[in-house]
Design an enzyme around this catalytic site. Structure first.
Site, short mmCIF file in Angstrom:
data_model
loop_
_atom_site.label_atom_id
_atom_site.label_comp_id
_atom_site.label_asym_id
_atom_site.label_seq_id
_atom_site.Cartn_x
_atom_site.Cartn_y
_atom_site.Cartn_z
N ASP A 192 0.82 -1.21 0.00
CA ASP A 192 0.00 0.00 0.00
C ASP A 192 0.85 1.26 0.00
O ASP A 192 0.38 2.34 -0.36
CB ASP A 192 -0.92 -0.01 1.23
CG ASP A 192 -1.94 1.11 1.18
OD1 ASP A 192 -2.64 1.23 0.15
OD2 ASP A 192 -2.04 1.87 2.15
N LEU A 273 -8.43 7.19 1.31
CA LEU A 273 -8.34 8.14 0.20
C LEU A 273 -6.97 8.12 -0.48
O LEU A 273 -6.70 8.98 -1.32
CB LEU A 273 -8.64 9.55 0.71
CG LEU A 273 -10.06 9.77 1.25
CD1 LEU A 273 -10.18 11.18 1.84
CD2 LEU A 273 -11.09 9.57 0.16
N ARG A 274 -6.11 7.17 -0.12
CA ARG A 274 -4.79 7.14 -0.72
C ARG A 274 -4.86 6.91 -2.23
O ARG A 274 -4.06 7.44 -2.99
CB ARG A 274 -3.93 6.07 -0.04
CG ARG A 274 -2.47 6.10 -0.49
CD ARG A 274 -1.60 5.23 0.40
NE ARG A 274 -1.40 5.87 1.68
CZ ARG A 274 -1.15 5.20 2.81
NH1 ARG A 274 -1.10 3.89 2.81
NH2 ARG A 274 -0.96 5.84 3.94
N GLY A 275 -5.84 6.12 -2.66
CA GLY A 275 -5.99 5.85 -4.08
C GLY A 275 -6.27 7.12 -4.86
O GLY A 275 -5.65 7.38 -5.90
N THR A 278 -3.13 9.44 -4.89
CA THR A 278 -2.08 8.95 -5.77
C THR A 278 -2.48 9.12 -7.23
O THR A 278 -1.66 9.54 -8.07
CB THR A 278 -1.79 7.47 -5.49
OG1 THR A 278 -1.40 7.31 -4.12
CG2 THR A 278 -0.67 6.95 -6.38
#
Length: 342
Positions: A192, A273-275, A278
């Site tokens: 991740d 919300l990392r997706g 990125t």
């Protein structure tokens, strides 16, 4: 004798891998690159070639963590040369068998024994600051080193407290990993942490394989001449990276682009919300590379597979690869490419 490195621009095919590395060089906040695939497909070659492609950085000559100004150097560093000079962007290898002391740094045993002084000997994390840290066969890393990398990647700081030492120094780097998935899976926590992931496969057509062998053979026979022949291509790409870095802050990402990112991640079922972050950063870096003033759907389409495929939840009923599932998802959410272009 100078050791020549295979030029980045001369690498045949593997466009996704090269594009991911260039985007990470433009915007390190993307979070690094993971390249997984067969042995002998140019993963290590691309990373080492990247070192020769990257523009130099300005850093204090005697600073062990390449600080840009003398006042930014750690207090424990005994700096004899405070000149600010140009030096290559660090690209540091982290070998599989490296001990924790070698990675984080430790007590300088020689000074302790000869002078009775407690001094810190910097490790690989110090050398990689403001650059790239490369781990080949990253899926085979020992768990305690994985935990260490996760902590440092989260904080951007390396903390060493042992043998009476209490040391801190900045450790901000782009993590690049490569490996063969047949040799083991990556821990989800580390997976991740990589912003982008690409799948690498051996070329399937005769012409590409012939060209790969031809260029490699030419390099091994006359490395200096081969590097010289490809230097203009590398210089041109370096200029594009430098220009994209300067343009990055001015590239707009309007509400439509943000909605596209959010809709894709919701359809994906991504946690957190990392997706989205990125995906947005990668799309903006691509727009900057192409000289576009704003992020549009074409940029999001192009980077979505590498930004999202490792964030997919497993579907035991779907035998398609992650990239193929992402492609289907993009078509479902955005519609076919031809329709979007009309």
């Amino acid at each position: 004798m100078t050791a020549h490195v295979f030029p980045f621009s001369a690498i045949v095919g593997q466009e996704d891998m090269k594009r991911a590395m260039v985007l990470a060089a433009i915007d390190p906040s993307i979070g690094g690159v993971l390249a997984m695939g067969d042995r002998g497909t140019g993963k290590s070659t691309a990373v080492r070639a990247l070192a020769g492609l990257l523009p130099p950085i300005r850093a204090v000559a005697g600073c062990p963590v390449a600080s840009p100004r003398p006042g930014d150097c750690p207090e424990w560093a005994e700096i004899a040369d405070t000149r600010v000079v140009s030096r290559p962007t660090p690209v540091v290898d982290l070998p599989l068998g490296a001990s924790e002391d070698r990675v984080t740094g430790a007590l300088d045993i020689e000074r302790a024994l000869t002078r009775g002084e407690k001094a810190f000997e910097p490790g690989l994390l110090a050398r990689a600051n403001r650059g790239f840290l490369y781990v080949d066969e990253v899926n085979l890393l020992e768990d305690h080193i994985v935990d260490l990398l996760l902590d440092v990647a989260q904080s951007g700081e390396n903390v060493v407290e042992r043998e009476g030492l209490s040391i801190r120094h900045p450790a901000r780097f782009v993590l690049v990993g490569s490996g063969n998935p047949e040799e083991g899976e990556l821990r989800p926590q580390l997976l991740d942490r990589f912003g982008l992931m690409v799948d690498i496969a051996s070329p399937g057509d005769v012409e590409t394989r012939v060209e790969v062998v031809k260029r490699r053979d030419a390099f091994e026979r006359a490395p200096a001449a081969f590097v010289r022949d490809w230097a203009p291509e590398d210089r041109a790409l370096r200029k594009r990276i430098v220009a994209a870095r300067k343009a990055l802050k001015s590239v707009e990402a309007g509400d439509a682009a943000l909605r596209d990112c959010a809709e894709l991640c919701i359809a994906l079922g991504a946690d957190g919300l990392r997706g989205e972050l990125t995906l947005l950063r990668a799309a903006r870096a691509l727009a900057a590379l192409e000289g576009a003033p704003a992020v549009d759907r074409s940029h999001i389409r192009e980077v979505a597979p590498m930004a999202l495929q490792h964030r997919l939840r497993r579907d035991p009923m779907d035998e398609a690869g992650s990239a193929a599932r992402i492609a289907r998802l993009i078509e479902r959410v955005f519609g076919p490419v031809a329709a979007a272009a009309e």
